[in-house]
Design an enzyme around this catalytic site. Structure first.
Site, PDB file in Angstrom:
ATOM      1  N   ALA A   1       3.120   1.850   2.872  1.00  0.00           N
ATOM      2  CA  ALA A   1       4.342   1.053   2.782  1.00  0.00           C
ATOM      3  C   ALA A   1       5.383   1.753   1.911  1.00  0.00           C
ATOM      4  O   ALA A   1       6.580   1.729   2.204  1.00  0.00           O
ATOM      5  CB  ALA A   1       4.043  -0.334   2.227  1.00  0.00           C
TER       6      ALA A   1
ATOM      7  N   HIS B   1       5.449   6.618  -2.562  1.00  0.00           N
ATOM      8  CA  HIS B   1       6.737   7.208  -2.949  1.00  0.00           C
ATOM      9  C   HIS B   1       6.533   8.663  -3.316  1.00  0.00           C
ATOM     10  O   HIS B   1       7.280   9.543  -2.908  1.00  0.00           O
ATOM     11  CB  HIS B   1       7.330   6.498  -4.171  1.00  0.00           C
ATOM     12  CG  HIS B   1       7.547   5.026  -3.986  1.00  0.00           C
ATOM     13  ND1 HIS B   1       7.449   4.137  -5.033  1.00  0.00           N
ATOM     14  CD2 HIS B   1       7.852   4.287  -2.904  1.00  0.00           C
ATOM     15  CE1 HIS B   1       7.705   2.910  -4.588  1.00  0.00           C
ATOM     16  NE2 HIS B   1       7.941   2.983  -3.303  1.00  0.00           N
TER      17      HIS B   1
ATOM     18  N   CYS C   1       0.805  -1.223   0.000  1.00  0.00           N
ATOM     19  CA  CYS C   1       0.000   0.000   0.000  1.00  0.00           C
ATOM     20  C   CYS C   1       0.841   1.277   0.000  1.00  0.00           C
ATOM     21  O   CYS C   1       2.051   1.253   0.126  1.00  0.00           O
ATOM     22  CB  CYS C   1      -0.919  -0.005   1.213  1.00  0.00           C
ATOM     23  SG  CYS C   1       0.006   0.134   2.750  1.00  0.00           S
TER      24      CYS C   1
ATOM     25  N   ARG D   1      12.553  -3.961   6.387  1.00  0.00           N
ATOM     26  CA  ARG D   1      13.062  -3.674   5.050  1.00  0.00           C
ATOM     27  C   ARG D   1      14.590  -3.644   4.933  1.00  0.00           C
ATOM     28  O   ARG D   1      15.129  -3.290   3.892  1.00  0.00           O
ATOM     29  CB  ARG D   1      12.460  -2.388   4.483  1.00  0.00           C
ATOM     30  CG  ARG D   1      11.721  -2.669   3.168  1.00  0.00           C
ATOM     31  CD  ARG D   1      11.193  -1.416   2.522  1.00  0.00           C
ATOM     32  NE  ARG D   1      12.176  -0.720   1.733  1.00  0.00           N
ATOM     33  CZ  ARG D   1      12.440  -0.982   0.463  1.00  0.00           C
ATOM     34  NH1 ARG D   1      11.811  -1.929  -0.162  1.00  0.00           N
ATOM     35  NH2 ARG D   1      13.339  -0.274  -0.191  1.00  0.00           N
TER      36      ARG D   1
END
Ligand code: SF4
Ligand code: SF4
Lengths: 460, 545
Positions: free
Chosen positions: B63, B196, B60, B94
């Site tokens: 994330a 992003h 999503c 991550r």
């Protein structure tokens, strides 16, 4: 120092949780749903949650974790997720052909107030659920409870959705094992078999999240509680619910809807809890406990008597799920170890009370916390104030263990950096021996590591 | 692309895959599965919603925002406003490595912590703004961080908590802490990609340009879209140092707020992951006049090529010579390593389904190993990631993209200075340096290779059957699915806890790891021996009495 900013002084926090000792409901619901054979879990919300929950479970079990998602976008969030869910159900049955779909909600679908019962009914009425297939569901808002609550809600969803109460008594006992590993479920079934007790166990992830490598991927692995067996659980003699938090909900439902009485037990971790489990199961199933259990039990007791000097008086800090921590604390006390800090993010006052009761005699100064702000940050601060000899908890504990140089054993969820939990039980007498092996290994490795060369010894 | 690269025609398998879908979905998925012809401009449907009920690789917006872009920055307290789960899942998962110097003041590192407002139902009913403000205060009191980032999760967006207003208030109140928010609710957009974009916007708005200190070095660059997974960023730093090039800021591997704040002083932006960060490059270009071009440090040849491009850009003979020296120094051991690995890998086949840019970059590494990528696609790419930036003007903005804020960036009247003249840039372009451009993945893939956007589980299964790849690259959710089918899977988000794979040393690591995978004996022993008995020639003899 990895957690170099954690101060020793504990200050009150009202709103900030740091390093949680819990996570959110849906991941538990997803895990519980996997414990039904032929079931495809479905997450009703945006796909990020589903992705995270699948990843978390995959990392822990190192096995395929399949689940669908309603893939909400902004529009669905405004207009409701009904059309997404209807479409999802139709697609899943067409493409992935499960025997049943188990839907859980997420914070998003809960906040907009999607009515799962109504949508599932509509799907069924519209013919989106093929003949012979089933859809079950539960509500799992993440701003209530924790992952354990979600597990419990799905187990209740399973009985609500699958039980067919005929009124014709069946000579069997229901076991709701609680949030434990597939290895633990296997061991509980083994105990029942050795006792000669007739049981129905659900959920049962044995054979679902610990599948063999055969070169053939099975979307629906061989394991899992069978729908037709769960269906009969409303006609059982009794339900044994292991763990108040994870299992009592479903047991209560069976009691009030099908008149199956229940007993809530601790998850059989350690000596006392296993004793109670074995006795309760034998009583419910009306079988006599065979002598072999005296031997099984005796082996665990033997290891304790042989090795008790190494653990006696050692201080332990632990964190995890309440259903796990309660019997674990009891076991530690049986070993004359001293629990000094016990933390569970899962809320429930009964937890604090129970731990305090257990510790009253041997460890009256134990620090206990649960619920909001009962996090690993607090646990770490407590450890800084009262150093311990052993830390028990999930993988995230390794940061504290490293910073404070504490022997550490992994127990609980998630464990993402070691293996073994899926394969070797920690429940039952045999599980007790494994726990001891791990604790002794950690403590004695440390003793060896720290020994001066002139004091380094072969036999311990 | 030469003919020898031509692959078997996957049309039949595509038909077979689509046949299983309900007609409407088949039509939609057909547009996301393209049989590549590098000579043609083929349109690929991407960055559209995942179909509900389809088992997808995607995550999503949150994330992408918190996890990918802000996650690797060590000295910001990333506070997730929402119920506990979202913060929990993005906690250390991550692999962004960082190297804070404990001895130095400001060696702050909050990356090992997960911060959350842990919203409860009364916060959902009555609103969570007060709790958020309180949480910011508590975080400040305990940690005294330089900055606090606040991330909205799905329920926060729905109940209408204004994280920006709370952040503004708290920033003012605290005085010496930069507090700012991100509207990165998971449901916004169709994948991580939206996150992003949101992350870039807010970093640009609240951090970039806060520190005008002149860099002390001669050649100053930013590295955009390098997240230091498995230490990739460390290896790239090493190469740059050797060449005498100064990285002002890496976005956002091993990064700090101060480096972000000063990044607009660079002479050049190097874009690694086009998908996650092209926004930042463009905004910095418009506002400050910093040119950018795409680079790839995955693969030794690609690394050499990228370094040479930088040399070209700076038009400095000394630098160019230094770069050549470094390449000459590094290459022999790379060549040796690849020759060894190739004994195992040559002629083998790979499939790659990962996030933006990696599905493209890793094809070069496989190429070095003599392996061909027969099928690939992005988890959250856009059309330009496949077809190149030339399609950008023609992409229609749909409802799901429209709700991602496009911030208006203008020339900074005082600080704008074009780092290179128009003529220079034109000349460089003529030399083949793709200034402000990215050609996308499709032109680099073989004729008849199959490109699939947002691959579904069903498609994955069928493609494995069809291609029987020697290696499949994807993420954790796919890992054991693929392996249970008897095919090794290499995780290209977490690298299966190996790496680094960037740069020269990284390439060597990758060769060795692939060699290891391809020569892992257990894959040949998956079937129990007695299951093969019927087909095995069996000598059965009896004693003669
Ligand atoms: S807390 Fe809610 S929004 Fe976050 S991952 Fe869990 S279900 Fe999803
Ligand atoms: S390479 Fe992929 S996983 Fe990585 S940041 Fe870019 S898009 Fe994300």
């Amino acid at each position: 120092m990895l957690l170099r900013h954690t101060p020793k002084e504990v200050s009150e926090r009202k709103a900030l949780t740091v390093n949680p000792a819990k996570t959110c409901q849906p991941v538990g619901a997803m895990y519980a749903a996997l414990g039904v054979h032929g079931c495809l879990p479905h997450s009703h919300g945006s796909q990020g949650c589903c992705s995270y929950h699948r990843s978390a479970l995959t990392r822990h079990y190192k096995d395929p974790i399949m689940a669908g998602t309603s893939s909400f976008t902004e529009g669905s969030s405004v207009f409701g997720g009904q059309s997404n869910l209807l479409q999802a159900l139709a697609n899943m049955f067409t493409i992935y052909n499960p025997d049943l779909v188990a839907i859980h909600s997420t914070c998003l679908s809960e906040t907009i107030g999607d009515d799962l019962a109504q949508i599932v009914k509509k799907a069924t009425d519209d013919g989106k659920v093929p003949e012979g297939k089933k859809v079950i569901y539960c509500n799992t808002p993440s701003y209530v409870g924790s992952h354990v609550t979600g597990f419990s809600n799905m187990v209740t969803g399973i009985v609500k959705g699958l039980v067919e109460h005929t009124g014709e008594a069946k000579d069997q006992v229901n076991i709701i094992p609680g949030w434990v590993e597939p290895s633990d479920m296997k061991e509980m079934k083994g105990i029942a078999a050795r006792l000669g007790a007739n049981i129905v166990m659900f959920p049962d992830t044995d054979g679902v999240v610990d599948t063999p490598q055969t070169g053939e991927f099975k979307m629906y692995p061989d394991g899992g509680a069978k729908v037709e067996d769960i269906a009969t659980s409303g006609d059982s003699i009794k339900t044994l619910a292991c763990g108040k938090w994870a299992s009592e909900g479903a047991a209560k439902w069976l009691d009030s809807n099908c008149k199956v009485p229940f007993e809530t037990l601790d998850i059989p971790i350690g000596l006392g809890a296993t004793d109670r489990f074995v006795e309760a199961l034998a009583n419910a199933a009306k079988v006599t406990i065979p002598d072999s259990f005296i031997s099984e039990r005796g082996r665990l007791v033997d290891v304790i008597t042989d090795m008790s000097q190494y653990l006696h008086g050692k201080k332990v800090a632990l964190f995890g799920d309440p259903d796990q921590l309660i019997p674990m604390t009891e076991f530690l006390l049986d070993l004359d170890m001293i629990p000094t800090a016990v933390v569970s993010g899962t809320p429930g006052k009964a937890f604090t009370q129970k731990i305090k009761e257990l510790c009253a005699e041997k460890a009256p100064n134990v620090n206990v916390a649960n619920g909001e702000r009962a996090d690993m940050f607090l646990l770490h601060q407590w450890i800084k104030n009262e150093p311990v000899d052993l830390l028990i908890g999930n993988t995230y504990g390794k940061y504290i263990a490293r910073d404070e140089d504490i022997p550490f054993i992994r127990h609980g969820f998630p464990i993402v950096d070691r293996i073994g939990h899926s394969y070797f039980p920690t429940v039952g007498y045999n599980g007790g021996i494994r726990l001891l092996e791990k604790m002794l290994g950690a403590v004695m490795d440390r003793q060896d590591r720290d020994a001066e060369e002139c004091k380094f010894e072969l036999v311990m | 692309m030469s003919n020898e690269n031509k692959l078997p025609d996957p049309s039949a398998i595509k038909e077979e895959i689509l046949a299983k879908y309900p007609p409407k979905i088949a039509r939609k998925r057909a547009k996301s599965m393209v049989i590549n012809d590098p000579e043609l401009d083929q349109q690929i449907q991407s960055n559209v919603r995942t179909i509900p009920g389809i088992i997808t690789q995607r995550g999503c917006t949150y994330a992408g925002c918190k996890g990918v872009v802000l996650g690797p920055t060590r000295d910001i307290v990333n506070l997730v406003h929402g119920p506990i789960g979202c913060s929990f899942y993005a906690w250390l998962t991550r692999r962004n490595q960082t190297d804070p110097d404990e001895q130095v003041e400001g060696g702050d590192n909050y990356m090992n912590y997960a911060f959350s407002t842990d919203m409860q139902d009364d916060n959902i009913v009555f609103g969570g703004e007060k709790k958020l403000a309180q949480a910011i205060q508590e975080a400040y009191d305990i940690f005294k961080p330089k900055a606090i980032g606040v991330f909205s999760t799905c329920p926060v967006g729905l109940i209408g908590d204004d994280v920006h207003a709370v952040s503004r208030e708290m920033k003012e109140k605290l005085g010496d802490c930069n507090v700012f928010g991100f509207s990165c609710e998971g449901y916004k957009g169709v994948s991580q990609s939206a996150g992003h974009h949101i992350a870039n916007n807010q970093l640009f708005r609240h951090v970039i340009g806060l520190d005008d200190t002149e860099p002390k070095h001669k050649y100053n660059v930013n590295l955009l879209g390098e997240y230091n997974i498995g230490g990739d960023g460390f290896e790239i730093d090493r190469i740059f140092k050797k060449c005498g090039i100064n990285i002002i800021c890496t976005f956002s591997g091993n990064s700090t707020m101060d480096k972000f704040a000063n990044s607009h002083m660079a002479d050049l932006n190097l874009v690694m992951c086009h998908r996650s960060i092209n926004y930042m490059a463009e905004m910095q270009e418009t506002k400050f006049g910093i040119p950018w071009f795409k680079v790839n440090f995955i693969g030794a040849e690609s690394t050499a090529k990228a370094m040479r491009k930088i040399g070209e850009y700076f038009e400095d003979d000394e630098l160019k010579a230094r770069i050549e020296e470094v390449i000459a120094e590094e290459m022999p051991s790379v060549k040796e390593a690849v020759a060894k690995a190739k004994l195992k890998s040559d002629g083998k086949v790979a499939m790659l389904f990962v996030g933006g840019s990696r599905a493209h970059h890793y094809q070069e590494l496989f190429g070095e190993l003599g392996m061909q990528t027969v099928s690939a696609g992005y988890e959250f790419g856009h059309r330009d990631d496949y077809e190149g930036r030339k399609v950008l003007p023609t992409i229609k903005v749909d409802a799901d993209s429209r709700n991602i804020e496009e911030i208006k960036v203008e020339k900074d009247e005082t600080r704008y200075s074009p780092r290179a003249s128009e003529e220079k840039l034109e000349a460089l372009k003529e030399k083949g340096l793709e200034i402000s451009d990215y050609r996308g993945m499709a032109p680099d893939m073989a004729d008849q290779s199959l490109i699939v956007d947002d691959i579904t589980h069903w498609e994955t299964e069928k493609l494995i059957d069809f291609y029987k790849p020697d290696i499949f690259c994807a993420g954790i959710k796919e890992k054991y699915v693929v392996q249970k089918s008897g095919i090794p899977l290499k995780q290209l988000h977490s690298y299966d806890y190996g790496g680094p794979y960037a740069g020269f040393e990284g390439a060597k690591n990758f060769y060795a790891d692939i060699e290891k995978i391809l020569s892992t004996s257990i894959w040949k022993k998956i079937k129990a021996p007695w299951l093969n008995k019927e087909t095995d020639p069996c000598i059965c003899a009896e004693y003669v009495a």
